[in-house]
Design a protein around this motif. Structure first.
Motif, PDB file in Angstrom:
ATOM      1  N   ASP A   1       0.811  -1.224   0.000  1.00 12.24           N
ATOM      2  CA  ASP A   1       0.000   0.000   0.000  1.00 12.24           C
ATOM      3  C   ASP A   1       0.840   1.268   0.000  1.00 12.24           C
ATOM      4  N   LEU A   2       1.998   1.228   0.642  1.00 10.49           N
ATOM      5  CA  LEU A   2       2.856   2.402   0.729  1.00 10.49           C
ATOM      6  C   LEU A   2       3.492   2.735  -0.618  1.00 10.49           C
ATOM      7  N   PHE A   3       3.952   1.706  -1.326  1.00  4.51           N
ATOM      8  CA  PHE A   3       4.726   1.926  -2.545  1.00  4.51           C
ATOM      9  C   PHE A   3       3.913   1.949  -3.838  1.00  4.51           C
TER      10      PHE A   3
ATOM     11  N   ASN B   1      14.909   8.117  -6.494  1.00 10.85           N
ATOM     12  CA  ASN B   1      16.070   7.726  -5.691  1.00 10.85           C
ATOM     13  C   ASN B   1      15.625   6.896  -4.498  1.00 10.85           C
ATOM     14  N   TYR B   2      16.198   5.705  -4.403  1.00 12.39           N
ATOM     15  CA  TYR B   2      15.862   4.737  -3.362  1.00 12.39           C
ATOM     16  C   TYR B   2      17.180   4.302  -2.734  1.00 12.39           C
ATOM     17  N   LEU B   3      17.286   4.418  -1.432  1.00 11.73           N
ATOM     18  CA  LEU B   3      18.511   4.039  -0.723  1.00 11.73           C
ATOM     19  C   LEU B   3      18.217   2.946   0.277  1.00 11.73           C
ATOM     20  N   GLU B   4      19.020   1.889   0.225  1.00 10.65           N
ATOM     21  CA  GLU B   4      18.898   0.830   1.228  1.00 10.65           C
ATOM     22  C   GLU B   4      20.234   0.639   1.913  1.00 10.65           C
ATOM     23  N   LEU B   5      20.190   0.695   3.239  1.00 15.30           N
ATOM     24  CA  LEU B   5      21.360   0.398   4.059  1.00 15.30           C
ATOM     25  C   LEU B   5      21.297  -1.074   4.411  1.00 15.30           C
ATOM     26  N   GLY B   6      22.355  -1.793   4.109  1.00 12.17           N
ATOM     27  CA  GLY B   6      22.368  -3.227   4.349  1.00 12.17           C
ATOM     28  C   GLY B   6      21.839  -3.966   3.133  1.00 12.17           C
ATOM     29  N   SER B   7      22.711  -4.275   2.192  1.00 12.83           N
ATOM     30  CA  SER B   7      22.242  -4.895   0.950  1.00 12.83           C
ATOM     31  C   SER B   7      22.451  -6.402   0.904  1.00 12.83           C
ATOM     32  N   ALA B   8      23.216  -6.952   1.832  1.00 18.42           N
ATOM     33  CA  ALA B   8      23.418  -8.410   1.944  1.00 18.42           C
ATOM     34  C   ALA B   8      23.661  -9.065   0.586  1.00 18.42           C
ATOM     35  N   TYR B   9      22.741  -9.920   0.159  1.00 16.64           N
ATOM     36  CA  TYR B   9      22.919 -10.655  -1.096  1.00 16.64           C
ATOM     37  C   TYR B   9      22.460  -9.866  -2.321  1.00 16.64           C
TER      38      TYR B   9
ATOM     39  N   ILE C   1      15.626   3.024   3.325  1.00 17.28           N
ATOM     40  CA  ILE C   1      15.321   1.855   4.145  1.00 17.28           C
ATOM     41  C   ILE C   1      16.574   1.462   4.910  1.00 17.28           C
ATOM     42  N   ASP C   2      16.459   1.439   6.229  1.00 20.94           N
ATOM     43  CA  ASP C   2      17.558   1.003   7.087  1.00 20.94           C
ATOM     44  C   ASP C   2      17.322  -0.459   7.444  1.00 20.94           C
ATOM     45  N   ASP C   3      18.077  -1.317   6.799  1.00 19.88           N
ATOM     46  CA  ASP C   3      18.020  -2.763   7.056  1.00 19.88           C
ATOM     47  C   ASP C   3      19.443  -3.253   7.323  1.00 19.88           C
ATOM     48  N   ALA C   4      20.213  -2.413   8.018  1.00 20.88           N
ATOM     49  CA  ALA C   4      21.635  -2.704   8.221  1.00 20.88           C
ATOM     50  C   ALA C   4      21.870  -3.449   9.536  1.00 20.88           C
ATOM     51  N   SER C   5      22.562  -2.846  10.464  1.00 19.27           N
ATOM     52  CA  SER C   5      23.013  -3.575  11.652  1.00 19.27           C
ATOM     53  C   SER C   5      21.901  -3.957  12.619  1.00 19.27           C
ATOM     54  N   HIS C   6      20.807  -3.211  12.631  1.00 19.64           N
ATOM     55  CA  HIS C   6      19.696  -3.409  13.562  1.00 19.64           C
ATOM     56  C   HIS C   6      20.110  -3.099  15.004  1.00 19.64           C
ATOM     57  N   ASN C   7      21.255  -2.491  15.175  1.00 19.60           N
ATOM     58  CA  ASN C   7      21.733  -2.098  16.494  1.00 19.60           C
ATOM     59  C   ASN C   7      21.104  -0.751  16.839  1.00 19.60           C
TER      60      ASN C   7
ATOM     61  N   GLY D   1       8.882  12.053   1.453  1.00 17.34           N
ATOM     62  CA  GLY D   1       9.511  10.750   1.262  1.00 17.34           C
ATOM     63  C   GLY D   1       9.261   9.824   2.440  1.00 17.34           C
ATOM     64  N   PHE D   2       9.743   8.592   2.306  1.00 20.18           N
ATOM     65  CA  PHE D   2       9.538   7.580   3.344  1.00 20.18           C
ATOM     66  C   PHE D   2      10.879   7.107   3.896  1.00 20.18           C
ATOM     67  N   TYR D   3      10.998   7.127   5.218  1.00 21.30           N
ATOM     68  CA  TYR D   3      12.173   6.599   5.909  1.00 21.30           C
ATOM     69  C   TYR D   3      11.691   5.387   6.690  1.00 21.30           C
ATOM     70  N   VAL D   4      12.180   4.204   6.317  1.00 18.01           N
ATOM     71  CA  VAL D   4      11.713   2.953   6.905  1.00 18.01           C
ATOM     72  C   VAL D   4      12.859   2.311   7.685  1.00 18.01           C
ATOM     73  N   ILE D   5      12.572   1.934   8.916  1.00 16.82           N
ATOM     74  CA  ILE D   5      13.539   1.189   9.725  1.00 16.82           C
ATOM     75  C   ILE D   5      12.983  -0.220   9.879  1.00 16.82           C
ATOM     76  N   GLU D   6      13.625  -1.158   9.222  1.00 14.61           N
ATOM     77  CA  GLU D   6      13.147  -2.541   9.298  1.00 14.61           C
ATOM     78  C   GLU D   6      13.639  -3.212  10.577  1.00 14.61           C
ATOM     79  N   ASP D   7      12.892  -4.222  10.982  1.00 14.84           N
ATOM     80  CA  ASP D   7      13.231  -5.016  12.172  1.00 14.84           C
ATOM     81  C   ASP D   7      13.362  -4.127  13.407  1.00 14.84           C
ATOM     82  N   ILE D   8      12.532  -3.120  13.490  1.00 16.85           N
ATOM     83  CA  ILE D   8      12.650  -2.118  14.548  1.00 16.85           C
ATOM     84  C   ILE D   8      12.185  -2.620  15.909  1.00 16.85           C
ATOM     85  N   ASN D   9      11.379  -3.632  15.925  1.00 10.48           N
ATOM     86  CA  ASN D   9      10.795  -4.063  17.187  1.00 10.48           C
ATOM     87  C   ASN D   9      11.358  -5.399  17.656  1.00 10.48           C
TER      88      ASN D   9
END
Length: 163
Positions: free
Chosen positions: A29-31, A40-48, A106-112, A131-139
């Motif tokens: 719904d957001l996107f 422009n889309y930025l993701e912190l923590g790109s893993a694979y 989107i912050d999907d990096a260290s989760h610290n 714009g949208f600032y999303v922090i994943e795994d926040i809880n």
């Protein structure tokens, strides 16, 4: 198109829609209303690199920026519209390398906890108005105690609710 519909088209090797449910619960719904206007889309923590590939395919007009402390996965190193940086995202000099008009961060990096808050302070200025600032795994700080090394009771959710 829904974000999860794009996810279902390929094996992206990302956890955005499974085992996590961000795709269905948030991103669909957001996107969907901004799918063709995001530049422009930025993701912190790109893993694979799977979420970067998914973002590239979903946001058809966007440059996808990624930053991770490990070298970029070969799947995204030479991919059109993906710019990958191997660096510590929690530094202002790194944040200054990105455009100042990010549609999505989107912050999907260290989760610290410390890193999340530091990055929010540094990168929020790069987010364009609306714009949208999303922090994943926040809880997850009750589950993974090591991500909150000082055992702070003030979690990112509580801090954001105070703003």
């Amino acid at each position: 198109m829904k974000y999860t519909e794009q996810f279902d088209k390929h094996d992206y090797l990302t956890d955005k829609c499974w085992p996590h449910t961000y795709g269905k619960e948030i991103y669909d719904d957001l996107f969907e209303p901004i799918q063709h206007t995001v530049r422009n889309y930025l993701e912190l923590g790109s893993a694979y690199g799977g979420s970067a590939l998914l973002a590239r395919d979903y946001f058809t007009r966007a440059t996808i920026w990624t930053v991770d402390i490990v070298s970029p996965n070969r799947r995204i190193q030479s991919s059109d519209r993906i710019v990958s940086l191997q660096a510590d995202a929690y530094q202002k000099r790194i944040a200054d390398m990105f455009p100042a008009d990010m549609d999505i961060i989107i912050d999907d990096a260290s989760h610290n906890l410390k890193d999340i808050l530091q990055t929010l302070l540094i990168l929020f200025q790069n987010l364009k108005e609306g714009g949208f600032y999303v922090i994943e795994d926040i809880n997850q700080f009750d589950v993974f105690k090591n991500l909150n090394p000082t055992n702070e009771k003030l979690t990112p959710i509580k801090i954001l609710n105070l703003m």
